[in-house]
Design a protein around this motif. Structure first.
Motif, PDB file in Angstrom:
ATOM      1  N   ALA A   1      -5.420  25.613 -11.190  1.00 30.79           N
ATOM      2  CA  ALA A   1      -6.230  25.505 -12.413  1.00 30.79           C
ATOM      3  C   ALA A   1      -6.293  26.823 -13.172  1.00 30.79           C
ATOM      4  CB  ALA A   1      -7.634  25.024 -12.069  1.00 30.79           C
ATOM      5  N   ASP A   2      -6.328  27.952 -12.448  1.00 34.51           N
ATOM      6  CA  ASP A   2      -6.465  29.255 -13.102  1.00 34.51           C
ATOM      7  C   ASP A   2      -5.240  30.140 -12.883  1.00 34.51           C
ATOM      8  OD1 ASP A   2      -9.135  28.715 -14.002  1.00 34.51           O
ATOM      9  OD2 ASP A   2      -9.825  29.054 -11.952  1.00 34.51           O
ATOM     10  N   VAL A   3      -4.107  29.533 -12.559  1.00 39.90           N
ATOM     11  CA  VAL A   3      -2.870  30.276 -12.328  1.00 39.90           C
ATOM     12  C   VAL A   3      -1.932  30.040 -13.505  1.00 39.90           C
ATOM     13  CG1 VAL A   3      -0.878  30.587 -10.807  1.00 39.90           C
ATOM     14  CG2 VAL A   3      -3.132  30.069  -9.831  1.00 39.90           C
ATOM     15  N   SER A   4      -1.292  31.103 -13.981  1.00 40.79           N
ATOM     16  CA  SER A   4      -0.396  30.981 -15.128  1.00 40.79           C
ATOM     17  C   SER A   4       1.025  30.700 -14.677  1.00 40.79           C
ATOM     18  CB  SER A   4      -0.421  32.270 -15.956  1.00 40.79           C
ATOM     19  OG  SER A   4       0.212  33.329 -15.248  1.00 40.79           O
ATOM     20  N   GLN A   5       1.832  30.194 -15.617  1.00 38.92           N
ATOM     21  CA  GLN A   5       3.246  29.955 -15.350  1.00 38.92           C
ATOM     22  C   GLN A   5       3.965  31.265 -15.032  1.00 38.92           C
ATOM     23  OE1 GLN A   5       5.074  27.247 -14.992  1.00 38.92           O
ATOM     24  NE2 GLN A   5       6.949  28.440 -14.729  1.00 38.92           N
ATOM     25  N   VAL A   6       3.561  32.345 -15.682  1.00 43.93           N
ATOM     26  CA  VAL A   6       4.175  33.658 -15.446  1.00 43.93           C
ATOM     27  C   VAL A   6       3.978  34.087 -13.989  1.00 43.93           C
ATOM     28  CG1 VAL A   6       4.099  36.107 -16.062  1.00 43.93           C
ATOM     29  CG2 VAL A   6       3.898  34.363 -17.844  1.00 43.93           C
ATOM     30  N   GLU A   7       2.770  33.895 -13.467  1.00 41.67           N
ATOM     31  CA  GLU A   7       2.484  34.252 -12.079  1.00 41.67           C
ATOM     32  C   GLU A   7       3.322  33.421 -11.113  1.00 41.67           C
ATOM     33  OE1 GLU A   7      -2.021  35.338 -11.434  1.00 41.67           O
ATOM     34  OE2 GLU A   7      -1.907  33.747 -12.950  1.00 41.67           O
ATOM     35  N   LEU A   8       3.469  32.138 -11.403  1.00 42.08           N
ATOM     36  CA  LEU A   8       4.261  31.262 -10.536  1.00 42.08           C
ATOM     37  C   LEU A   8       5.721  31.712 -10.503  1.00 42.08           C
ATOM     38  CD1 LEU A   8       3.035  27.620 -11.286  1.00 42.08           C
ATOM     39  CD2 LEU A   8       2.655  28.968  -9.233  1.00 42.08           C
TER      40      LEU A   8
ATOM     41  N   HIS B   1      -9.957  11.404 -11.420  1.00 43.42           N
ATOM     42  CA  HIS B   1      -9.813   9.969 -11.173  1.00 43.42           C
ATOM     43  C   HIS B   1      -9.661   9.246 -12.505  1.00 43.42           C
ATOM     44  CE1 HIS B   1     -10.218   6.179  -8.999  1.00 43.42           C
ATOM     45  NE2 HIS B   1     -11.006   5.774  -9.969  1.00 43.42           N
ATOM     46  N   GLY B   2      -8.849   8.219 -12.505  1.00 43.12           N
ATOM     47  CA  GLY B   2      -8.612   7.486 -13.736  1.00 43.12           C
ATOM     48  C   GLY B   2      -7.569   8.192 -14.595  1.00 43.12           C
ATOM     49  N   VAL B   3      -7.603   7.921 -15.886  1.00 42.97           N
ATOM     50  CA  VAL B   3      -6.619   8.481 -16.815  1.00 42.97           C
ATOM     51  C   VAL B   3      -7.117   9.836 -17.309  1.00 42.97           C
ATOM     52  CG1 VAL B   3      -5.274   8.074 -18.895  1.00 42.97           C
ATOM     53  CG2 VAL B   3      -5.996   6.132 -17.500  1.00 42.97           C
ATOM     54  N   VAL B   4      -6.372  10.901 -16.969  1.00 40.84           N
ATOM     55  CA  VAL B   4      -6.811  12.273 -17.247  1.00 40.84           C
ATOM     56  C   VAL B   4      -5.748  13.001 -18.070  1.00 40.84           C
ATOM     57  CG1 VAL B   4      -7.507  14.466 -16.230  1.00 40.84           C
ATOM     58  CG2 VAL B   4      -8.086  12.319 -15.070  1.00 40.84           C
ATOM     59  N   GLU B   5      -6.172  13.659 -19.140  1.00 40.86           N
ATOM     60  CA  GLU B   5      -5.224  14.388 -19.985  1.00 40.86           C
ATOM     61  C   GLU B   5      -4.623  15.584 -19.243  1.00 40.86           C
ATOM     62  OE1 GLU B   5      -4.949  16.559 -24.400  1.00 40.86           O
ATOM     63  OE2 GLU B   5      -6.747  15.419 -23.829  1.00 40.86           O
ATOM     64  N   VAL B   6      -3.350  15.833 -19.468  1.00 43.53           N
ATOM     65  CA  VAL B   6      -2.644  16.944 -18.851  1.00 43.53           C
ATOM     66  C   VAL B   6      -2.973  18.228 -19.611  1.00 43.53           C
ATOM     67  CG1 VAL B   6      -0.362  17.921 -18.382  1.00 43.53           C
ATOM     68  CG2 VAL B   6      -0.776  15.484 -18.010  1.00 43.53           C
ATOM     69  N   VAL B   7      -3.516  19.210 -18.891  1.00 44.16           N
ATOM     70  CA  VAL B   7      -3.932  20.463 -19.521  1.00 44.16           C
ATOM     71  C   VAL B   7      -3.371  21.678 -18.776  1.00 44.16           C
ATOM     72  CG1 VAL B   7      -5.880  21.911 -20.191  1.00 44.16           C
ATOM     73  CG2 VAL B   7      -6.044  19.415 -20.415  1.00 44.16           C
ATOM     74  N   THR B   8      -3.604  21.755 -17.465  1.00 46.13           N
ATOM     75  CA  THR B   8      -3.239  22.938 -16.692  1.00 46.13           C
ATOM     76  C   THR B   8      -1.756  22.925 -16.306  1.00 46.13           C
ATOM     77  OG1 THR B   8      -3.706  21.944 -14.531  1.00 46.13           O
ATOM     78  CG2 THR B   8      -5.558  22.925 -15.731  1.00 46.13           C
ATOM     79  N   VAL B   9      -1.264  24.086 -15.865  1.00 48.78           N
ATOM     80  CA  VAL B   9       0.130  24.154 -15.418  1.00 48.78           C
ATOM     81  C   VAL B   9       0.339  23.285 -14.177  1.00 48.78           C
ATOM     82  CG1 VAL B   9      -0.243  26.215 -13.976  1.00 48.78           C
ATOM     83  CG2 VAL B   9       2.036  25.720 -14.867  1.00 48.78           C
ATOM     84  N   GLY B  10      -0.700  23.153 -13.348  1.00 51.81           N
ATOM     85  CA  GLY B  10      -0.604  22.281 -12.180  1.00 51.81           C
ATOM     86  C   GLY B  10      -0.392  20.835 -12.575  1.00 51.81           C
ATOM     87  N   GLU B  11      -1.097  20.394 -13.616  1.00 53.12           N
ATOM     88  CA  GLU B  11      -0.925  19.028 -14.105  1.00 53.12           C
ATOM     89  C   GLU B  11       0.428  18.852 -14.773  1.00 53.12           C
ATOM     90  OE1 GLU B  11      -5.676  18.105 -14.907  1.00 53.12           O
ATOM     91  OE2 GLU B  11      -4.482  19.153 -16.426  1.00 53.12           O
ATOM     92  N   ARG B  12       0.928  19.894 -15.433  1.00 54.55           N
ATOM     93  CA  ARG B  12       2.274  19.842 -16.034  1.00 54.55           C
ATOM     94  C   ARG B  12       3.330  19.666 -14.945  1.00 54.55           C
ATOM     95  NH1 ARG B  12       2.448  18.557 -21.322  1.00 54.55           N
ATOM     96  NH2 ARG B  12       0.575  19.386 -22.288  1.00 54.55           N
TER      97      ARG B  12
END
Length: 239
Positions: free
Chosen positions: A9-16, A103-114
């Protein structure tokens, strides 16, 4: 136990990606006689060596943002795990969550959800469940694409994505969508027949205020069936 989507949730793509580069440097000079192994859900042991891993784009043609993947020992085009948060995670675990609020239908926001969206689209749908005779491949989702994931009992069961009105038709065109268009929808085969597709279609309709909404053409067979059920349900409710 928490899973990547909960931890990122609080990790950036750059860090990954920096973590992935560091790991690849270690792997490049590691002793092949003491290689790591990853056990998959079917008990298959995969040897982790430099020939089976690769940095691939998370967002299609955008090579600037990549993730480190591990390929199957029997098929070098099939991804079986991703390197995230300094460890390997199997595809199955990436699709899980320990957060009861997800739970249910959740909008994609974080890099983890991407990343979950990427796995559902590119690994589960395109590589495993897409029928060459009936279905059409979906394009890779962009970093800012509007998408939602359907979560049920701690697991990602499907997704849909939308091109909102005003967004460009593609990166090479100046033409834009005149109304919101659902351009992809997918429910995993093991979760079909439970109403998840219908719930996502209903969420699509309720998420936009425009009078008219659109669907990508040509429709996949699954989307066509889903729209039939959706229209039938709406007509029944109107009666």
């Amino acid at each position: 136990m928490k899973f990547p989507v909960d931890l990122l949730a609080d990790v950036s793509q750059v860090e990954l990606e920096q973590s992935a580069h560091n790991y690849m440097n270690i792997l490049l000079y590691s002793n092949p006689d003491s290689a790591e192994h990853l056990t998959l859900s079917d008990s298959t042991k995969v040897t982790i060596d430099i020939s089976r891993v690769s940095l691939i784009p998370l967002y299609g043609n955008n090579d600037k943002q990549r993730i480190l993947v591990l390929f199957s020992p029997t098929d070098l085009f099939t991804v079986v795990a991703l390197y995230l948060l300094d460890q390997w995670w199997t595809v199955e675990d990436i699709l899980k969550t320990a957060d009861p609020a997800r739970h249910g239908v959740v909008e994609v926001v974080t890099v983890g959800e991407r990343i979950v969206l990427y796995i559902l689209n590119r690994v589960i749908y395109r590589a495993k469940e897409m029928s060459s005779e009936e279905d059409l491949p979906f394009l890779c989702h962009g970093e800012k694409d509007y998408a939602k994931i359907h979560w049920n009992n701690g697991e990602a069961v499907g997704f849909f994505s939308v091109k909102p009105s005003g967004s460009l038709c593609n990166s090479l065109s100046t033409r834009s969508y005149q109304l919101p268009v659902m351009d992809s929808i997918f429910v995993r085969k093991c979760h079909r027949g439970k109403g998840f597709g219908l719930q996502m279609l209903q969420d699509f309709v309720l998420s936009f205020k425009e009078e008219y909404l659109g669907l990508r053409y040509p429709l996949t067979k699954a989307m066509y069936k889903g729209m039939q059920v959706c229209l039938y349900t709406c007509l029944t409710c109107m009666k």
